[in-house]
Design a protein around this motif. Structure first.
Motif, PDB file in Angstrom:
ATOM      1  N   GLY A 149      11.409   1.680  -2.236  1.00  0.00           N
ATOM      2  CA  GLY A 149      11.824   1.000  -1.018  1.00  0.00           C
ATOM      3  C   GLY A 149      10.621   0.669  -0.158  1.00  0.00           C
ATOM      4  N   ASP A 150      10.844  -0.159   0.828  1.00  0.00           N
ATOM      5  CA  ASP A 150       9.769  -0.616   1.716  1.00  0.00           C
ATOM      6  C   ASP A 150       9.959  -0.004   3.105  1.00  0.00           C
ATOM      7  OD1 ASP A 150       7.764  -1.922   3.047  1.00  0.00           O
ATOM      8  OD2 ASP A 150       8.669  -3.918   2.912  1.00  0.00           O
ATOM      9  N   LEU A 151       9.025   0.816   3.538  1.00  0.00           N
ATOM     10  CA  LEU A 151       9.090   1.442   4.859  1.00  0.00           C
ATOM     11  C   LEU A 151       8.623   0.508   5.970  1.00  0.00           C
ATOM     12  CD1 LEU A 151       7.674   4.979   3.969  1.00  0.00           C
ATOM     13  CD2 LEU A 151      10.071   4.345   4.314  1.00  0.00           C
ATOM     14  N   GLY A 152       8.130  -0.668   5.603  1.00  0.00           N
ATOM     15  CA  GLY A 152       7.646  -1.610   6.596  1.00  0.00           C
ATOM     16  C   GLY A 152       6.190  -1.370   6.943  1.00  0.00           C
ATOM     17  N   PRO A 153       5.605  -2.250   7.761  1.00  0.00           N
ATOM     18  CA  PRO A 153       4.203  -2.092   8.156  1.00  0.00           C
ATOM     19  C   PRO A 153       3.968  -0.729   8.803  1.00  0.00           C
ATOM     20  CG  PRO A 153       5.043  -4.227   8.837  1.00  0.00           C
ATOM     21  CD  PRO A 153       6.224  -3.439   8.356  1.00  0.00           C
ATOM     22  N   GLN A 154       2.854  -0.112   8.461  1.00  0.00           N
ATOM     23  CA  GLN A 154       2.531   1.220   8.948  1.00  0.00           C
ATOM     24  C   GLN A 154       1.260   1.197   9.800  1.00  0.00           C
ATOM     25  OE1 GLN A 154       4.502   4.273   7.819  1.00  0.00           O
ATOM     26  NE2 GLN A 154       5.800   2.453   7.627  1.00  0.00           N
ATOM     27  N   ILE A 155       1.128   2.236  10.634  1.00  0.00           N
ATOM     28  CA  ILE A 155      -0.068   2.411  11.450  1.00  0.00           C
ATOM     29  C   ILE A 155      -0.383   3.900  11.503  1.00  0.00           C
ATOM     30  CG2 ILE A 155       1.228   2.622  13.621  1.00  0.00           C
ATOM     31  CD1 ILE A 155      -1.060   1.102  14.991  1.00  0.00           C
ATOM     32  N   PRO A 208       5.751   4.087  11.216  1.00  0.00           N
ATOM     33  CA  PRO A 208       6.082   2.658  11.337  1.00  0.00           C
ATOM     34  C   PRO A 208       5.351   2.001  12.500  1.00  0.00           C
ATOM     35  CG  PRO A 208       8.054   3.932  10.909  1.00  0.00           C
ATOM     36  CD  PRO A 208       6.947   4.928  11.136  1.00  0.00           C
ATOM     37  N   LEU A 209       4.894   0.774  12.286  1.00  0.00           N
ATOM     38  CA  LEU A 209       4.110   0.058  13.291  1.00  0.00           C
ATOM     39  C   LEU A 209       4.850  -0.046  14.617  1.00  0.00           C
ATOM     40  CD1 LEU A 209       1.631  -1.665  14.056  1.00  0.00           C
ATOM     41  CD2 LEU A 209       2.828  -3.647  13.094  1.00  0.00           C
ATOM     42  N   PHE A 210       6.184  -0.210  14.589  1.00  0.00           N
ATOM     43  CA  PHE A 210       6.963  -0.368  15.815  1.00  0.00           C
ATOM     44  C   PHE A 210       6.803   0.822  16.750  1.00  0.00           C
ATOM     45  CE2 PHE A 210      10.933   0.509  18.133  1.00  0.00           C
ATOM     46  CZ  PHE A 210      10.982  -0.615  18.942  1.00  0.00           C
ATOM     47  N   TYR A 238       0.825  -1.208   0.000  1.00  0.00           N
ATOM     48  CA  TYR A 238       0.000   0.000   0.000  1.00  0.00           C
ATOM     49  C   TYR A 238       0.864   1.264   0.000  1.00  0.00           C
ATOM     50  CZ  TYR A 238       0.750  -0.955   5.012  1.00  0.00           C
ATOM     51  OH  TYR A 238       1.308  -1.262   6.238  1.00  0.00           O
ATOM     52  N   ALA A 239       0.245   2.362  -0.438  1.00  0.00           N
ATOM     53  CA  ALA A 239       0.985   3.593  -0.721  1.00  0.00           C
ATOM     54  C   ALA A 239       1.771   4.119   0.473  1.00  0.00           C
ATOM     55  CB  ALA A 239       0.019   4.661  -1.233  1.00  0.00           C
ATOM     56  N   ASP A 240       1.191   4.063   1.667  1.00  0.00           N
ATOM     57  CA  ASP A 240       1.865   4.603   2.844  1.00  0.00           C
ATOM     58  C   ASP A 240       3.126   3.822   3.203  1.00  0.00           C
ATOM     59  OD1 ASP A 240       0.149   6.736   3.368  1.00  0.00           O
ATOM     60  OD2 ASP A 240      -1.286   5.453   4.397  1.00  0.00           O
ATOM     61  N   ARG A 241       3.243   2.631   2.675  1.00  0.00           N
ATOM     62  CA  ARG A 241       4.412   1.798   2.981  1.00  0.00           C
ATOM     63  C   ARG A 241       5.556   2.039   1.989  1.00  0.00           C
ATOM     64  NH1 ARG A 241       4.164  -4.596   4.773  1.00  0.00           N
ATOM     65  NH2 ARG A 241       6.423  -4.945   4.796  1.00  0.00           N
ATOM     66  N   GLN A 242       5.279   2.713   0.898  1.00  0.00           N
ATOM     67  CA  GLN A 242       6.259   2.884  -0.160  1.00  0.00           C
ATOM     68  C   GLN A 242       7.152   4.108   0.061  1.00  0.00           C
ATOM     69  OE1 GLN A 242       4.182   3.025  -3.943  1.00  0.00           O
ATOM     70  NE2 GLN A 242       2.640   1.614  -3.165  1.00  0.00           N
ATOM     71  N   LYS A 243       8.396   3.971  -0.348  1.00  0.00           N
ATOM     72  CA  LYS A 243       9.331   5.093  -0.402  1.00  0.00           C
ATOM     73  C   LYS A 243       9.865   5.181  -1.823  1.00  0.00           C
ATOM     74  CE  LYS A 243      13.964   6.581   0.894  1.00  0.00           C
ATOM     75  NZ  LYS A 243      15.248   6.213   1.563  1.00  0.00           N
ATOM     76  N   LEU A 244       9.591   6.274  -2.503  1.00  0.00           N
ATOM     77  CA  LEU A 244      10.066   6.459  -3.873  1.00  0.00           C
ATOM     78  C   LEU A 244      11.181   7.497  -3.901  1.00  0.00           C
ATOM     79  CD1 LEU A 244       6.767   6.422  -5.971  1.00  0.00           C
ATOM     80  CD2 LEU A 244       8.521   4.661  -5.828  1.00  0.00           C
ATOM     81  N   SER A 245      12.209   7.211  -4.670  1.00  0.00           N
ATOM     82  CA  SER A 245      13.340   8.130  -4.797  1.00  0.00           C
ATOM     83  C   SER A 245      13.913   8.029  -6.199  1.00  0.00           C
ATOM     84  CB  SER A 245      14.408   7.814  -3.755  1.00  0.00           C
ATOM     85  OG  SER A 245      14.880   6.484  -3.911  1.00  0.00           O
TER      86      SER A 245
END
Length: 318
Positions: free
Chosen positions: A89-95, A163-165, A55-62
């Motif tokens: 890139g992958d920002l990992g699970p988001q909340i 990030p979920l963490f 999903y979009a919030d998890r993506q990092k575009l550069s």
């Protein structure tokens, strides 16, 4: 030279490949009409459409030559052939930020009533609550109820997720420091009415603490309402903050942090609680880091339009 009929965006994987990224069929070529020119947000939505789990919030575009993340509002610059290369890139699970705030503030609202109303379960004795303990209890509950209401009805977030963490890190700060540690210390028999009566904790200082606390909490609320009015709903638009706290006599970039610290300072003033001191120290240290970083960003973003006499978090000092 004729304008390209379509813009071709080739998205490839970054060097750091998570399990999710390795499962995707990359590189991916996406096609967009040239007008209006596509933005980074458009690309993220297209990637999500191709790979729903990403999903979009998890993506990092550069850009391939620059690892810095592109903002969602950035318009893509394509070459003469209508081509653009991006790295994902992958920002990992988001909340969501809102969820994190609601959960972290809920900790003290659950913990303080337990220790206050069930002293025998924790201290093995009844506690005749002093005016000091009643004051701390009221201050803590009102403060965090206010924060919960602001989270739901007032705050607007420039980023929808984190990030979920972070929910565990942030919750640990509030649940442990301003929740468990402060409650255990504040409602113990050593602060009870028979012990406190007639001491400096049971006199005019208590009234002064209430005055400072009420002023700080109200000021903090005014600043938050002011910040909400500066950002139109559904946008990330930012303007130079003005009004109470931002202007004279405070002249601060983040007066909400200052008033937050002042409110907790009132709790420490009336109690001299080591737990309150620890929470203030840790909280102020973190807010100082945030304030100085954002203060520099404000000055860089607005340049000469940003008031030169503003400090970050403490009037006339920092």
């Amino acid at each position: 030279m004729d304008a390209p009929t379509n813009i071709q965006v080739e998205v490839s994987l970054g060097r750091k490949k998570t399990a999710l990224l390795r499962s995707l069929k990359m590189p991916l070529t996406l096609s967009f009409p040239p007008s209006p020119p596509p933005t980074v947000r458009d690309v993220k939505r297209a990637i999500q459409k191709a790979f729903p789990k990403f999903y979009a919030d998890r993506q990092k575009l550069s850009l391939p030559e620059a690892p810095k993340s592109l903002s969602d509002d950035s318009v893509l610059l394509f070459d003469a052939a209508g081509k653009v290369e991006l790295v994902v890139g992958d920002l990992g699970p988001q909340i969501s930020w809102r969820t994190v705030f609601i959960v972290e503030y809920a900790g003290p609202l659950l913990i303080h009533p337990l220790l206050y109303h069930l002293p025998t379960a924790f201290y093995r004795t009844e506690v005749q609550h002093s005016a000091l303990q009643k004051s701390i209890y009221a201050m803590v509950l009102v403060h965090f109820i206010k924060r919960e209401l602001e989270t739901v009805f007032v705050h607007r977030f420039s980023h929808s997720t984190m990030p979920l963490f972070n929910i565990f890190k942030n919750s640990g700060h509030y649940w442990v420091l301003s929740g468990l540690l402060l409650a255990v210390d504040a409602y113990r028999p050593g602060y009870s009415q028979p012990v406190v009566a007639g001491t400096w904790r049971d006199g005019p200082l208590l009234q002064l603490g209430w005055a400072i606390w009420a002023y700080a909490e109200l000021s903090n609320l005014i600043v938050h309402l002011n910040l909400r009015s500066l950002r139109p709903a559904g946008t990330t638009t930012r303007t130079v903050p003005v009004g109470y706290g931002f202007s004279a006599p405070f002249n601060l970039s983040f007066p909400n942090y200052f008033f937050e610290t002042l409110a907790w300072g009132a709790v420490f003033l009336i109690s001299a609680s080591p737990a309150a001191a620890l929470f203030i120290a840790v909280s102020f240290g973190q807010m100082l880091i945030w304030a100085q970083k954002k203060h520099r960003a404000y000055k860089k973003e607005f340049g000469d339009k940003y008031p030169r006499n503003r400090k970050a978090i403490v009037p006339y000092i920092i």
